[in-house]
Design a protein around this motif. Structure first.
Motif, PDB file in Angstrom:
ATOM      1  N   LEU A   5       0.832  -1.213   0.000  1.00  0.00           N
ATOM      2  CA  LEU A   5       0.000   0.000   0.000  1.00  0.00           C
ATOM      3  C   LEU A   5       0.861   1.256   0.000  1.00  0.00           C
ATOM      4  CD1 LEU A   5      -2.810  -0.991   2.539  1.00  0.00           C
ATOM      5  CD2 LEU A   5      -3.058  -0.740   0.063  1.00  0.00           C
ATOM      6  N   GLN A   6       1.907   1.260   0.817  1.00  0.00           N
ATOM      7  CA  GLN A   6       2.779   2.427   0.889  1.00  0.00           C
ATOM      8  C   GLN A   6       3.552   2.642  -0.403  1.00  0.00           C
ATOM      9  OE1 GLN A   6       4.976   1.564   4.458  1.00  0.00           O
ATOM     10  NE2 GLN A   6       3.334   2.287   5.800  1.00  0.00           N
ATOM     11  N   ALA A   7       3.696   1.568  -1.183  1.00  0.00           N
ATOM     12  CA  ALA A   7       4.346   1.693  -2.490  1.00  0.00           C
ATOM     13  C   ALA A   7       3.352   2.109  -3.578  1.00  0.00           C
ATOM     14  CB  ALA A   7       5.017   0.379  -2.869  1.00  0.00           C
ATOM     15  N   GLY A   8       2.095   2.318  -3.194  1.00  0.00           N
ATOM     16  CA  GLY A   8       1.096   2.774  -4.150  1.00  0.00           C
ATOM     17  C   GLY A   8       0.425   1.669  -4.933  1.00  0.00           C
ATOM     18  N   VAL A   9       0.427   0.438  -4.389  1.00  0.00           N
ATOM     19  CA  VAL A   9      -0.130  -0.717  -5.090  1.00  0.00           C
ATOM     20  C   VAL A   9      -1.487  -1.090  -4.484  1.00  0.00           C
ATOM     21  CG1 VAL A   9       0.227  -3.159  -5.667  1.00  0.00           C
ATOM     22  CG2 VAL A   9       2.168  -1.575  -5.630  1.00  0.00           C
ATOM     23  N   ASN A  10      -2.445  -1.477  -5.317  1.00  0.00           N
ATOM     24  CA  ASN A  10      -3.745  -1.983  -4.877  1.00  0.00           C
ATOM     25  C   ASN A  10      -3.590  -3.450  -4.473  1.00  0.00           C
ATOM     26  OD1 ASN A  10      -5.501   0.421  -5.854  1.00  0.00           O
ATOM     27  ND2 ASN A  10      -4.277  -0.121  -7.641  1.00  0.00           N
ATOM     28  N   VAL A  11      -4.327  -3.872  -3.432  1.00  0.00           N
ATOM     29  CA  VAL A  11      -4.085  -5.194  -2.853  1.00  0.00           C
ATOM     30  C   VAL A  11      -5.386  -5.968  -2.641  1.00  0.00           C
ATOM     31  CG1 VAL A  11      -3.158  -6.463  -0.870  1.00  0.00           C
ATOM     32  CG2 VAL A  11      -2.020  -4.359  -1.642  1.00  0.00           C
ATOM     33  N   CYS A  12      -5.351  -7.248  -3.019  1.00  0.00           N
ATOM     34  CA  CYS A  12      -6.380  -8.224  -2.639  1.00  0.00           C
ATOM     35  C   CYS A  12      -5.675  -9.285  -1.802  1.00  0.00           C
ATOM     36  CB  CYS A  12      -7.034  -8.865  -3.858  1.00  0.00           C
ATOM     37  SG  CYS A  12      -8.306 -10.101  -3.447  1.00  0.00           S
ATOM     38  N   VAL A  13      -6.103  -9.468  -0.544  1.00  0.00           N
ATOM     39  CA  VAL A  13      -5.408 -10.360   0.378  1.00  0.00           C
ATOM     40  C   VAL A  13      -6.356 -11.455   0.868  1.00  0.00           C
ATOM     41  CG1 VAL A  13      -5.918  -8.799   2.312  1.00  0.00           C
ATOM     42  CG2 VAL A  13      -4.037 -10.442   2.521  1.00  0.00           C
ATOM     43  N   ASP A  14      -5.797 -12.648   1.080  1.00  0.00           N
ATOM     44  CA  ASP A  14      -6.589 -13.734   1.656  1.00  0.00           C
ATOM     45  C   ASP A  14      -7.113 -13.322   3.030  1.00  0.00           C
ATOM     46  OD1 ASP A  14      -6.159 -15.445  -0.471  1.00  0.00           O
ATOM     47  OD2 ASP A  14      -4.407 -16.393   0.431  1.00  0.00           O
ATOM     48  N   MET A  23      -4.861   2.789   6.283  1.00  0.00           N
ATOM     49  CA  MET A  23      -3.727   3.039   5.399  1.00  0.00           C
ATOM     50  C   MET A  23      -4.172   3.072   3.939  1.00  0.00           C
ATOM     51  SD  MET A  23      -0.162   0.868   5.250  1.00  0.00           S
ATOM     52  CE  MET A  23      -0.129   0.822   7.052  1.00  0.00           C
ATOM     53  N   ALA A  24      -5.021   2.133   3.545  1.00  0.00           N
ATOM     54  CA  ALA A  24      -5.530   2.108   2.171  1.00  0.00           C
ATOM     55  C   ALA A  24      -6.305   3.384   1.865  1.00  0.00           C
ATOM     56  CB  ALA A  24      -6.415   0.887   1.960  1.00  0.00           C
ATOM     57  N   HIS A  25      -7.072   3.856   2.844  1.00  0.00           N
ATOM     58  CA  HIS A  25      -7.832   5.096   2.661  1.00  0.00           C
ATOM     59  C   HIS A  25      -6.892   6.282   2.471  1.00  0.00           C
ATOM     60  CE1 HIS A  25     -11.121   7.945   3.057  1.00  0.00           C
ATOM     61  NE2 HIS A  25     -10.431   8.580   3.986  1.00  0.00           N
TER      62      HIS A  25
END
Length: 307
Positions: A84-93, A109-111
């Motif tokens: 997230l801090q690197a600016g990447v969108n994430v889908c996590v288990d 953090m995502a917000h």
């Protein structure tokens, strides 16, 4: 339109069985590569799927717009926060993190980073569960059972609640469609503190919801039963549909073209996340939705520990 660049962190069993077969069928995205800490094992998986191995999370983040995280739950906070801090969108288990405080921090953090963060509750994307949800506007009762043949331990109660029972709670409460209140329940453990049996009862408006799991039931069966004003519905293992609506029993045949990963919602879940990123829309299990079931399960565990 520029295609999304997609990556994966974690190449264990769930990634190999459920996610890589979907993600490597790239259509509207480009599979950039995968990272897992043990390169010797990871390289074999990458070679089998013909995907590049990337040597670090930071290197993967630099190459990707979106990353699927399938690493151990204990690593979720560190891995997801770095992405997230690197600016990447994430889908996590599921679960989002191994404790509720860290899960809430990741949502915040995502917000702040204005990035999409989604928890991969695949059952919400099972076609039969979605069909069942549409029938529950006049629902009176809903029961979801997800049992194990012989899976007591080796982990403790809290781990099993978050690792497995969380799926039951999230799916049942999502099917109910409204905020539910815990009414009663039971948690049984052995002398080592390992989960044997759980059953809980919730109320969501007029709908009564029951969740149940036995860790040594001699069966891996999963089924949902619903009683509505005008119909009885039964879905088994996300592939068999049975209904009674006053004109006899109807069994819906399984579509011959539908794969197991489609039936179990992995295909729909992956596509939903990537479409949300591409279209900059809020995914099904982002933010408060992602935290809802984890908050409930955390309460179940705390209540059990205080008894």
């Amino acid at each position: 339109m520029t295609k999304l660049r997609v990556g994966v962190v974690g190449l264990g069993g769930i990634a190999q069985k459920a996610w890589l077969p979907v993600l490597t069928q790239a259509g509207d995205w480009i599979f950039q590569g995968a990272f897992s800490p043990t390169q010797a094992k990871a390289q074999k998986v990458c070679d089998a799927y013909r995907i590049p191995y990337v040597s670090s999370i930071s290197e993967l983040a630099a190459q990707c717009d979106a990353v699927f995280v399938h690493s151990a739950t204990s690593s979720h906070f560190a891995v997801v926060s770095e992405l997230l801090q690197a600016g990447v969108n994430v889908c996590v288990d599921k679960p989002l993190a191994e404790n509720l405080a860290d899960a809430e921090r990741l949502v915040e953090m995502a917000h702040r980073q204005k990035r999409t963060l989604m928890v991969g509750f695949n059952r919400r994307f099972s076609p039969l569960y979605q069909d069942l949800k549409a029938k529950l506007a006049t629902g009176a009762s809903l029961r979801m059972d997800k049992h194990r043949a012989d899976s007591v331990g080796p982990n403790d109660l809290r781990f099993t609640l978050l690792d497995d029972y969380l799926h039951v709670v999230d799916t049942a409460l999502w099917l109910g469609g409204r905020e539910a209140q815990l009414q009663s329940g039971t948690l049984q453990t052995n002398d080592q503190g390992q989960m044997l049996f759980a059953e809980h009862h919730f109320a969501s408006g007029n709908l009564q919801i029951t969740t149940s799991m036995h860790r040594r039931a001699g069966s891996q069966r999963e089924w949902v039963q619903a009683v509505t004003d005008g119909g009885l519905y039964d879905v088994t293992d996300m592939r068999e549909w049975r209904e009674e609506c006053g004109s006899g029993v109807v069994h819906r045949p399984i579509p011959g073209w539908q794969s197991t990963l489609e039936q179990r919602g992995f295909v729909g879940c992956a596509h939903h996340f990537l479409e949300s990123v591409a279209n900059q829309t809020v995914p099904e299990t982002a933010g408060e939705q992602a935290l809802m079931a984890q908050r409930v399960v955390e309460k179940l565990w705390r209540d059990a520990m205080s008894e």
